[in-house]
Scaffold this active site. Structure first.
Site, PDB file in Angstrom:
ATOM      1  CB  SER A   1      36.294  26.319 -10.708  1.00  0.00           C
ATOM      2  OG  SER A   1      35.578  26.098  -9.506  1.00  0.00           O
TER       3      SER A   1
ATOM      4  CG  HIS B   1      37.363  32.706  -0.775  1.00  0.00           C
ATOM      5  ND1 HIS B   1      36.435  31.724  -1.024  1.00  0.00           N
ATOM      6  CD2 HIS B   1      38.577  32.165  -1.065  1.00  0.00           C
ATOM      7  CE1 HIS B   1      37.038  30.638  -1.474  1.00  0.00           C
ATOM      8  NE2 HIS B   1      38.342  30.868  -1.497  1.00  0.00           N
TER       9      HIS B   1
ATOM     10  CB  CYS C   1      35.600  33.007  -4.372  1.00  0.00           C
ATOM     11  SG  CYS C   1      34.171  33.438  -3.358  1.00  0.00           S
TER      12      CYS C   1
END
Length: 647
Positions: free
Chosen positions: A327, A370, A383
């Site tokens: 991420s 989310h 997310c």
């Protein structure tokens, strides 16, 4: 009977002719000989004088002192120290085995070193001294001096040897030197004659190898008179060599020491970088090793212990290791989307917990989803579905173009071994490298830093520094060479919209400082020191549909080598960025739980230049941090505790 007068006269004339011919031949021969002698003695005199001189005088090389290496504050990292060694000359020793037996009763001889010396004795000239024992003590030298009559051919000598006073702290950066091997010579097209001196040392890996030419220096020479078998009789004159160039690194040895201590017990890497000029303030890999073990030739047992360690202590993971960035890559995709105008700061995608693409379900880490996410909230809570959707609109070419602009996929020119270039994939790359066409699922995987995307900790630090500064900052490891300042790593503007960069920085700040941020538990609360960061977790295994339905197994329940890699990147202070940090903990699990706390501690140490005050940490962490600081001080006997800070 008396010969007639006529016959007598004829015989006399015949003898006279023969005598004349013989005399003429003799005179001619003597003339030719005289001319040849004159030619050799007069015309060729210089040539034969030179040949005679060369047969009598030899040139012997004098090894130069190797250049020394210092940290940014002038602390020595690699130096030359006088050391005593014991040599043996076979011609003077007589019975070599007997002399060595006597010597072993006086001083301790290393068996491996002795075996190497015996091999060298057999293949070198009998009048050439061979080192039997290196780095012996002064007491050993005195013992030999006292017993010199019983040790013919044995001589104590003083020389220089490479020493690394910081031990293991700089092993992956500096590397080490070692004796020249046949393999080394094969790699060099026209080897320097210095390299043929027995036991001459050159850089093997790391900076010692990459800057070998600068560090080696120039040989000196001495003219010696030798006899017909080549034995040295006397020294005629001497010209000392030129020492190698001294280097000063950008690294701060106190910070480097702290980072190594903080990573202890992990298979990990960390990079600390100045966001303005690219100076690498610390670049560490764990576990590490003592480079002093390699200087004279490492023992089999020590080398085996290093190579059989599953944490790979010989690997410089900070530059050699390439990992899915997870991420931490989402900032790249966000910037690409903003730059292309596909999304604005307040535009959203809806996350229900997964996304169906071509009949395959791509999951978000949060199973329930989310909900509606924009750039800031998607980075803050990491997310996945937001970036799946954005990547499908962008396409892999635009994502990879932005990644390269941020320093990913680039092999930076720093003098360390095996610096990796990582990978920012494209459709053409897959056709060339995998003989396959790019599919839409590849783009979705790349959106969250998985699939084919690979980056090193160094590249992630560069990416973070470029986000913080808006400039094409490049890493710099060498500060000066022989006192001459080297080119700064500050670069030109990236040409990105400052509002877009500000939006991403703000989102990274929320990651660490908003209660819903994935790194809120590792925040800095000291005013003026707060950091902006991003967590990352990269999978190293496939999760089957059956496992997902039954419940994904936690990292704690998996063997170490099947656990996820944990990553964290940050810059600080948020309001006035000075440093960028990247940390990876191999198979550490989650980025928020494993990598973020380590990165936070390193960031504070770099900002304060000492153990930071406890009130820089959240109240709940202070007891643990105090105990950790006390533990780490054992690794850092010179750590400052007077409250001063580095400018």
């Amino acid at each position: 009977m008396r010969r007639p007068t006529k016959d007598t006269a004829r015989g006399a004339r015949k003898i006279s002719r023969r005598a004349l011919i013989v005399g003429g031949l003799q005179a001619g021969f003597m003339g030719v000989l005289a001319l040849r002698m004159r030619y050799m003695q007069v015309e060729e005199a210089d040539k034969f004088r030179l040949l005679a001189e060369e047969n009598r005088v030899n040139i012997r090389l004098i090894p130069p002192a190797r250049g020394e290496i210092f940290d940014r504050n002038g602390q020595p990292i690699a130096v030359n120290q006088p050391s005593y060694r014991i040599t043996l000359t076979r011609e003077d020793a007589g019975d070599v085995d007997e002399v060595i037996a006597r010597l072993s009763h006086l001083i301790e001889l290393d068996e491996e070193e002795l075996n190497r010396a015996m091999t060298e004795l057999r293949r070198t000239s009998p009048f050439f001294p061979v080192t039997i024992a290196d780095k012996v003590s002064w007491s050993d030298v005195t013992q030999i001096a006292v017993n010199a009559p019983a040790l013919p051919g044995v001589t104590p000598e003083v020389g220089l040897t490479r020493t690394y006073p910081m031990g293991s702290d700089f092993a992956h950066v500096i590397g080490y030197v070692g004796p020249v091997s046949d393999y080394d010579l094969e790699k060099i097209e026209a080897p320097d004659q210095l390299l043929f001196i027995p036991r001459f040392q050159i850089g093997k890996v790391g900076l010692e190898s990459k800057l070998e030419d600068e560090l080696r220096g120039k040989a000196g020479a001495r003219r010696v008179e030798v006899n017909h078998v080549g034995r040295e009789m006397r020294e005629l004159d001497r010209r000392e060599g030129i020492q190698g160039q001294n280097l000063q690194l950008t690294i701060d040895h106190e910070l480097q020491n702290y980072v190594q201590a903080r990573l202890d017990g992990e298979s990990a890497a960390a990079v600390v970088m100045d966001v303005h000029n690219g100076d690498l303030l610390a670049i560490a890999s764990a576990p590490t090793f003592d480079p002093n073990l390699f200087v004279r030739g490492i023992s089999v047992s020590d080398y085996k212990a290093l190579t059989e360690n599953k944490y790979r202590p010989l690997a410089a993971k900070s530059v050699q290791g390439i990992y899915p960035p997870g991420s931490t890559f989402k900032m790249v995709v966000a910037l690409a989307g903003l730059d292309e105008g596909i999304i604005g700061p307040e535009d959203t995608y809806y996350c229900p917990g997964h996304l169906e693409v071509s009949g395959r379900r791509f999951h978000c880490w949060k199973r329930a989803g989310h909900g509606h996410m924009n750039v800031e909230s998607s980075l803050r809570e990491s997310c996945d579905v937001f970036y799946y959707e954005l990547a499908l609109e962008l396409g892999i070419e635009k994502i990879s173009a932005m990644a390269r602009k941020m320093g990913l996929g680039e092999r930076f020119d720093i003098p360390m071994s095996a610096v990796a270039s990582g990978l920012t994939p494209t459709k053409e790359w897959k056709r060339r490298a995998r003989d396959a066409e790019w599919v839409i699922g590849d783009t979705v995987n790349s959106a969250i830093g998985q699939g084919f995307v690979l980056a090193s900790p160094l590249q992630l630090a560069v990416m973070t520094a470029r986000i913080a500064s808006g400039r094409a900052v490049s890493p710099r490891l060498i500060k000066t060479i022989e006192g001459i300042e080297q080119t700064s790593g500050d670069g030109e503007s990236l040409g990105l919209n400052e509002n877009h960069l500000r939006q991403v920085r703000k989102a990274m700040f929320a990651v660490s400082n908003n209660r819903r941020g994935t790194a809120y538990g590792s925040r800095i609360i000291a005013e003026g020191m707060r950091m902006a960061g991003k967590t990352g977790t990269s999978q190293v295994r496939n999760i089957t549909a059956a496992e997902r339905a039954a419940g994904v197994r936690s990292n704690a329940d998996l063997p170490w080598e099947r656990r996820d890699h944990a990553l964290f990147v940050d810059f600080a202070p948020y309001d006035d960025p000075r440093i960028a940090v990247a940390v990876i903990i191999e198979h550490g699990g989650g980025g928020s739980s494993a990598a973020a706390p380590v990165a936070r501690d390193i960031t504070l140490q770099a900002l304060y230049g000492e153990d930071p005050p406890l009130d820089a940490y959240p109240t709940k962490d202070r007891g643990r941090i105090e105990a950790l600081q006390e533990k780490l001080r054992k690794y850092r006997p010179d750590a400052k505790t007077d409250g001063s800070s580095r400018a």
